[in-house]
Design an enzyme around this catalytic site. Structure first.
Site, PDB file in Angstrom:
ATOM      1  N   ILE A  19      57.905  11.375 -13.069  1.00 33.44           N
ATOM      2  CA  ILE A  19      58.702  10.986 -14.228  1.00 33.44           C
ATOM      3  C   ILE A  19      57.934  11.241 -15.521  1.00 33.44           C
ATOM      4  CG2 ILE A  19      59.866   9.083 -15.390  1.00 33.44           C
ATOM      5  CD1 ILE A  19      60.202   7.750 -12.646  1.00 33.44           C
ATOM      6  N   ASP A  69      42.778   4.516 -17.883  1.00 35.13           N
ATOM      7  CA  ASP A  69      43.022   3.571 -16.785  1.00 35.13           C
ATOM      8  C   ASP A  69      43.771   2.397 -17.408  1.00 35.13           C
ATOM      9  OD1 ASP A  69      42.985   1.574 -14.880  1.00 35.13           O
ATOM     10  OD2 ASP A  69      40.864   1.812 -14.370  1.00 35.13           O
ATOM     11  N   TYR A 165      54.365  -4.752  -4.924  1.00 35.44           N
ATOM     12  CA  TYR A 165      55.086  -3.815  -5.778  1.00 35.44           C
ATOM     13  C   TYR A 165      56.348  -4.451  -6.334  1.00 35.44           C
ATOM     14  CZ  TYR A 165      57.510   0.462  -7.233  1.00 35.44           C
ATOM     15  OH  TYR A 165      58.180   1.412  -7.958  1.00 35.44           O
ATOM     16  N   LYS A 169      57.155  -5.364 -10.311  1.00 33.91           N
ATOM     17  CA  LYS A 169      58.250  -4.778 -11.072  1.00 33.91           C
ATOM     18  C   LYS A 169      59.214  -5.856 -11.585  1.00 33.91           C
ATOM     19  CE  LYS A 169      56.853  -0.551 -10.759  1.00 33.91           C
ATOM     20  NZ  LYS A 169      56.341   0.165 -11.946  1.00 33.91           N
TER      21      LYS A 169
END
Length: 278
Positions: A19, A69, A165, A169
């Site tokens: 993306i 980073d 994860y 999110k």
């Protein structure tokens, strides 16, 4: 024609591929100056070559790279400060993220994997948002767009868990909404991009050749296919542009209808658009 992002300065994290790279190419085509950032120096060099080849950069815009980073605030702050000489940030696309193969159920996922995921996926967005606001204020900007990559998994539950994860999110959604309301009167918009499963190296490497693992996901795709990075990038261009001036605090879902589906259609999959960089 003047590009939709002409005169705007953008930072993209996680820009070495997927993306991030597709968005960088479209940003350049729309007249923006772009700083590509990623943790991989080699990946950034390849991305830069692709962006130069495909981006059709305007004569008065800039294109540079910086190793960052996002789990380190000093790195993020340095990237944002790098744009001071350009006139400051207008668009911040906090896109860098991790989906670790050892992320599973709450019983399987170690504290190490949990912390690593949160440090990149949540802290990285926090740092990027924080320093973007500092830059917008410093340079007296009356508008700005911050786009944070979340995921459709933050909106629905799944029996194929990646708890770190998913939790990270979900945190991105909540953080983005809060910042959007907090800074609305300053003209600084915050929106979350919520992709569905994509044909990106991050996901495809994770799925590998496990046919059962793939089928468990593909059966839920209304359009019969994974999404492509270019389809997300077009959405990011809209959110970055002045066309979305009244779009704020949204969970901008680009998932082919997956989060709205109960029983999916039969028949062949729809055609996928081609990504620019692959």
């Amino acid at each position: 024609m003047v590009g939709r992002l002409a005169g705007k300065n953008a930072i993209i994290t996680g820009a070495a591929g997927g993306i991030g790279l597709e968005t960088a190419i479209l940003f350049l085509r729309e007249g923006a100056s772009v700083l590509l950032t990623d943790i991989s120096e080699a990946g950034l060099q390849k991305a830069l070559e692709k962006a130069i080849e495909l981006g059709q950069k305007a004569s008065n815009s800039r294109l540079e790279t910086k190793v960052v980073d996002v789990s380190k605030e000093s790195d993020v702050e340095g990237a944002v400060s790098h744009l001071d000489s350009w006139g400051g940030v207008d668009i911040m696309f906090n896109n860098a993220g991790i989906m670790h193969p050892n992320d599973g159920t709450e019983l399987e996922t170690s504290e190490k994997i949990w912390d690593l995921t949160m440090n990149i996926n949540v802290k990285g967005v926090w740092y990027g948002s924080k320093h973007a606001v500092n830059s917008l204020r410093k340079h007296g900007k009356r508008s700005g767009s911050i786009i944070n990559t979340a995921s459709m998994v933050s909106l629905v539950g799944a029996a194929t868990p990646q708890v770190a994860y998913t939790a990270s999110k979900g945190a991105v959604l909540a953080l983005t909404r809060e910042l959007a309301i907090l800074h609305a009167r300053e003209g600084y918009r915050f929106n979350s991009l919520c992709p569905g499963p994509l044909n990106t190296p991050l996901l495809q490497d994770w799925l590998g050749d496990d046919k059962e693992k793939r089928f468990r996901r593909e059966v839920h795709f209304p359009m019969g296919r994974f999404g492509e990075s270019i389809e997300q990038a077009h959405a990011v261009v809209f959110l970055a542009s002045d066309e979305s001036s009244f779009v704020n605090a949204t969970d901008f879902v680009v998932d082919g209808g997956m989060t709205k589906a109960y029983v999916t259609p039969l028949g062949p999959a729809t055609d996928s658009p081609r990504n620019l960089a692959s």
